[in-house]
Design a protein around this motif. Sequence first.
Motif, short mmCIF file in Angstrom:
data_model
loop_
_atom_site.label_atom_id
_atom_site.label_comp_id
_atom_site.label_asym_id
_atom_site.label_seq_id
_atom_site.Cartn_x
_atom_site.Cartn_y
_atom_site.Cartn_z
N VAL A 153 1.56 -3.45 -0.23
CA VAL A 153 2.30 -2.32 0.32
C VAL A 153 3.61 -2.11 -0.43
O VAL A 153 4.01 -0.97 -0.72
CB VAL A 153 2.56 -2.54 1.83
N TYR A 198 -1.39 1.76 0.06
CA TYR A 198 -1.68 2.58 1.23
C TYR A 198 -0.86 3.86 1.30
O TYR A 198 -0.98 4.63 2.26
CB TYR A 198 -1.53 1.77 2.53
N GLU A 201 -8.41 0.83 0.48
CA GLU A 201 -7.71 2.12 0.49
C GLU A 201 -8.60 3.22 -0.06
O GLU A 201 -8.60 4.35 0.46
CB GLU A 201 -6.41 2.02 -0.32
N TYR A 229 -3.45 -0.24 9.36
CA TYR A 229 -4.01 0.64 8.34
C TYR A 229 -5.47 0.94 8.59
O TYR A 229 -6.02 1.90 8.05
CB TYR A 229 -3.83 0.02 6.95
#
Length: 629
Positions: free
Chosen positions: A161, A166, A244, A285
């Motif tokens: 991150v 993301y 992702e 997420y």
Amino acid sequence: MEGPILDPQHAAAAEAASGGRRVIVCAGTGCVANGSKKVLDALEKHMGEAGLDVVLEFRPEGHGDGVRVSHSGCQGFCQMGPLVTILPENILYTKVTADDVAEIVTETLVAGKVVERLLYVEPRTKEKCLGPDQIPFYQRQTRTVLKECGFIDPDDIREYVAHGGYAAARKAFADMDAKGVCDVVSQSGLRGRGGGGFPTGRKWEAARVQTNPKKYVICNGDEGDPGAFMDRSLMEGNPHCVIEGMMIAARGIGADEGYIYVRAEYPLAVKRMRKAVADAEAAGYLGDNLFGSGQSFRLEVMEGAGAFVCGEETALIASIEGLRGMPSPKPPFPAQQGLWRKPTIINNVETLAQIPRIISEGAAAYRALGTETSPGTKTFALTGHVSNTGLIEVPFGATLREVVLNIGGGVTDDRGFIDEKGFKAVQIGGPSGGCLTPDLLDLPLDFDSLRSVGAMVGSGGLVVMNQKTCMVSVARFFMEFTQRESCGKCVLCREGTKQLLALLDDVIEGRGTAETLSLLETLGHAVQVGSLCGLGKTAPNPVLSTLKHFRKDYEEHVFEKRCSAGRCKALAMPTINAARCKGCRLCVKACPAGAITGEKKQPHVIDETLCIKCGACATACKFGAVEGI
């Protein structure tokens, strides 16, 4: 060009965010097998004894004066592992063992000196290379999808991150609708990296327009080609990037559920993917109402049963459903009726790992690399008779010469020495691919150029072969693999591959005739036409490709009853090269049949009537004078 970790600007920014000093130990499968975990343990121990503040976890606020010690995924230079990188100096130590760690700590981390004996030595110039920016293997690559694999800790979502992870998913869910996502992917020109090269955006759009409210996204991590390890390395080194990519795919087609199908032979990839999924769920997420969009998405990691045919999308779907992995006729395509008869898209690991960059930077930026019809980059697993084996990434359009002779460092002989004129062929695309010959060294590596010469990108395996390679044996190796992996559903694939293998055995064992060669070609074309799935249709490719480009090897076996490469024992007959023979008599002493004669310091000869072809003479010779076995 970018190095193995990151380009200097990116590396500096990343280290500023994490606090400065860092030691990264490669923990890809290859380096782990060679002892990198012991290196990591020894680093913690010796650094503590040296009074250094050891930081073992990522701290977003930085780690001050401490030295961050972490592991990464595959850094690519597999030939030289285990690898240890020291930042911010960007020093790369190669073939590091636990016994080397104390010296690294005292000399580099404490005294600021370089341990020169652990640096990579360029074999042609004999120069020592301090770091990736000096090593040709890295200098000539363009690492985008692999950019973070050798840098971030794959087990720490916070680090992913902190490096922009993301953000692309957030953009897709919060700022874009499903059609907008599919449009950007279509405009990027991204084509599937699993072998077929089908336009990804078109596949997604076909699923998006389906009216069924239940849809699925599947990541195909069932990488089965011999010599291929690209997808495995991505899952091990940057699992959150794959997740992702799947999230963005789910946004594009309106899916709320997905599966990551990983072959069971990849235990480290399975472990890291499962942890990544759990961490992504815990961090919000994955789950409900992603980024306030109202859309949910959940993932499950499933282990495959080791069947090569499950790389085919309909066979993979059958396996997830609990059925035997066997392909089904198309149409309907999975985008229309896939998993449990619901619209489903299946993309391989590398394809999905490209997606976040496309969404973040836009289609035009993605098209800046590669060719008009094959944009972007491609990862390759470079193996075989090449100086630098490992995981590489180059833009589509790079030539075979650039990959094999420059990045790969050149073709090697059987003793490991670089042989400038020794290149014979490259098998590209695994069992489904074909052979590329020296006259194709300047052929651009992209989907269309390779198809024009009867080859294919495939998943990205590149097996380099030198002049001592028997191409008939190579064809048999791949044919044995595909015959064993045939699911048996199609008669032509099930029985045809058996007969192709039997015909190759006839050639290798000296029973082949002119009719054998004709049957190989006729049967190979029949299997191509009559098989249902991609495995069967491409199974004869190695045979047909080698027959086309290396027919001399086949004719030598059939008509002369010999294998000049010395690989086929039934046809091998060793000879002694008089120019190389020093008359040392080591071969005479090693021969159990007394078949070698000659005066001391004079060239020796082998009596063919006495020779039992055991190879003891070739093993004993220190000068490479024994040939043909």
